[in-house]
Design a protein around this motif. Structure first.
Motif, short mmCIF file in Angstrom:
data_model
loop_
_atom_site.label_atom_id
_atom_site.label_comp_id
_atom_site.label_asym_id
_atom_site.label_seq_id
_atom_site.Cartn_x
_atom_site.Cartn_y
_atom_site.Cartn_z
N TRP A 10 0.91 -1.16 0.05
CA TRP A 10 -0.09 -0.07 -0.03
C TRP A 10 1.00 1.28 0.04
N PHE A 11 1.84 1.23 0.83
CA PHE A 11 2.78 2.40 0.88
C PHE A 11 3.45 2.63 -0.40
N LYS A 12 4.02 1.64 -1.14
CA LYS A 12 4.77 1.87 -2.31
C LYS A 12 3.70 2.42 -3.35
N GLN A 13 2.55 1.88 -3.50
CA GLN A 13 1.49 2.31 -4.26
C GLN A 13 1.09 3.77 -4.30
N LEU A 14 0.88 4.12 -3.02
CA LEU A 14 0.56 5.45 -2.72
C LEU A 14 1.60 6.49 -3.03
N LYS A 15 2.79 5.92 -2.81
CA LYS A 15 4.13 7.08 -2.82
C LYS A 15 3.99 6.97 -4.40
N ALA A 16 3.94 6.07 -5.17
CA ALA A 16 4.20 6.27 -6.68
C ALA A 16 2.88 6.90 -7.26
N CYS A 17 1.74 6.96 -6.57
CA CYS A 17 0.71 7.74 -6.88
C CYS A 17 0.61 9.53 -6.58
N LEU A 18 1.23 9.64 -5.67
CA LEU A 18 1.64 10.97 -5.28
C LEU A 18 2.59 11.61 -5.96
N GLY A 19 3.58 10.66 -6.52
CA GLY A 19 4.72 11.26 -7.08
C GLY A 19 4.40 11.31 -8.61
N ALA A 20 3.60 10.55 -9.19
CA ALA A 20 2.97 10.76 -10.46
C ALA A 20 2.17 11.98 -10.73
N LEU A 21 1.38 12.08 -9.38
CA LEU A 21 0.49 13.15 -9.79
C LEU A 21 1.30 14.64 -9.66
#
Length: 250
Positions: free
Chosen positions: A111-122
């Protein structure tokens, strides 16, 4: 006991006159609540650590229940997300969605890695709609509600893409012969189906630039909304805000 974790602030709320309670999605410790004393005061050295979307290292004392922050250091503030209303709205949705599906005792690495990637992409100005729908697919997969997109969910046979319908209620594609098992099943174009399959196979951490036609994005939005409603049935304030933004053309 003293804990040192890397985490992302997925929720921040006022507590008392000068304090805040933050909820962290941590890489190794799941979801953790931490009290930050004096965070609302103008000269607080910890105020920045309580801002939504902040990724940092947090050191806190905790016996059981709520922890109490001792010190911390920002790794990535994601201030650009908070300064843009559209990015902030999508980031808030990502965080609230994760907050609702992640239990306190669950391991948080994926979950942490996906959220981190999501915020980074945004923050990198990638298409927010595509980012969020890919993120939603990861949420569905991780909660055990991954849609079946390769073969008919009823008979198990693979058909040409043109012959499929999509059934959020049954959890996947239906062929024409099985359409009667779910009469409300939705039409889906081959282009949209291919994109959903890409979402299913792709990790957010490997997301590049994807160009999608507006009509396909609109179709994917309707389909993903139906899946999220049918499978998770969550009422989220952040999603309502996104709907309001779209309604008023923001």
């Amino acid at each position: 006991m003293l804990y040192r974790v890397e985490g992302i602030v997925i929720r921040s709320m006022d507590y008392g006159e000068g304090n805040k309670i933050i909820t962290l999605c941590t890489e190794n410790g799941g979801k953790v609540g931490v009290l930050v004393r004096g965070a609302k005061k103008a000269k607080s050295r910890h105020a920045a650590l309580t801002q939504p979307f902040t990724y940092g290292e947090y050191v806190f004392f905790r016996n059981q229940g709520l922890g109490t922050l001792n010190q911390g250091e920002i790794i990535e503030s994601h201030h650009l997300l908070r300064e843009d209303i559209i990015k902030a709205a999508f980031a808030s949705y990502a965080c609230e969605l994760l907050d609702r599906v992640l239990q306190d005792d669950e391991t948080g690495t994926f979950w942490f890695k996906q959220l981190k990637a999501c915020l980074g992409a945004l923050q990198e100005d990638k298409d927010p709609a595509i980012i969020i729908h890919l993120y939603e697919m990861k949420i569905l997969q991780s909660t055990g509600y991954a849609p079946e997109l390769q073969a008919c969910i009823s008979c198990g046979r693979e058909r040409p893409d043109e012959e499929y319908f999509i059934s959020p209620g049954l959890g996947g594609v239906l062929c024409r012969a099985c359409k009667h098992f779910d009469p409300p099943a939705m039409n889906i174009t081959p282009r949209a189906l291919k994109l959903l399959r890409l979402f299913s196979a792709l990790d957010l951490q490997r997301l590049g630039n994807i160009s999608v036609r507006e009509e396909t994005k609109a179709e994917i939005k309707v389909i993903m909304r139906a899946f999220m409603d049918q499978q998770l049935a969550l009422k989220l304030k952040s999603r309502h805000f996104l709907d309001q933004m779209e309604k008023y053309g923001l």
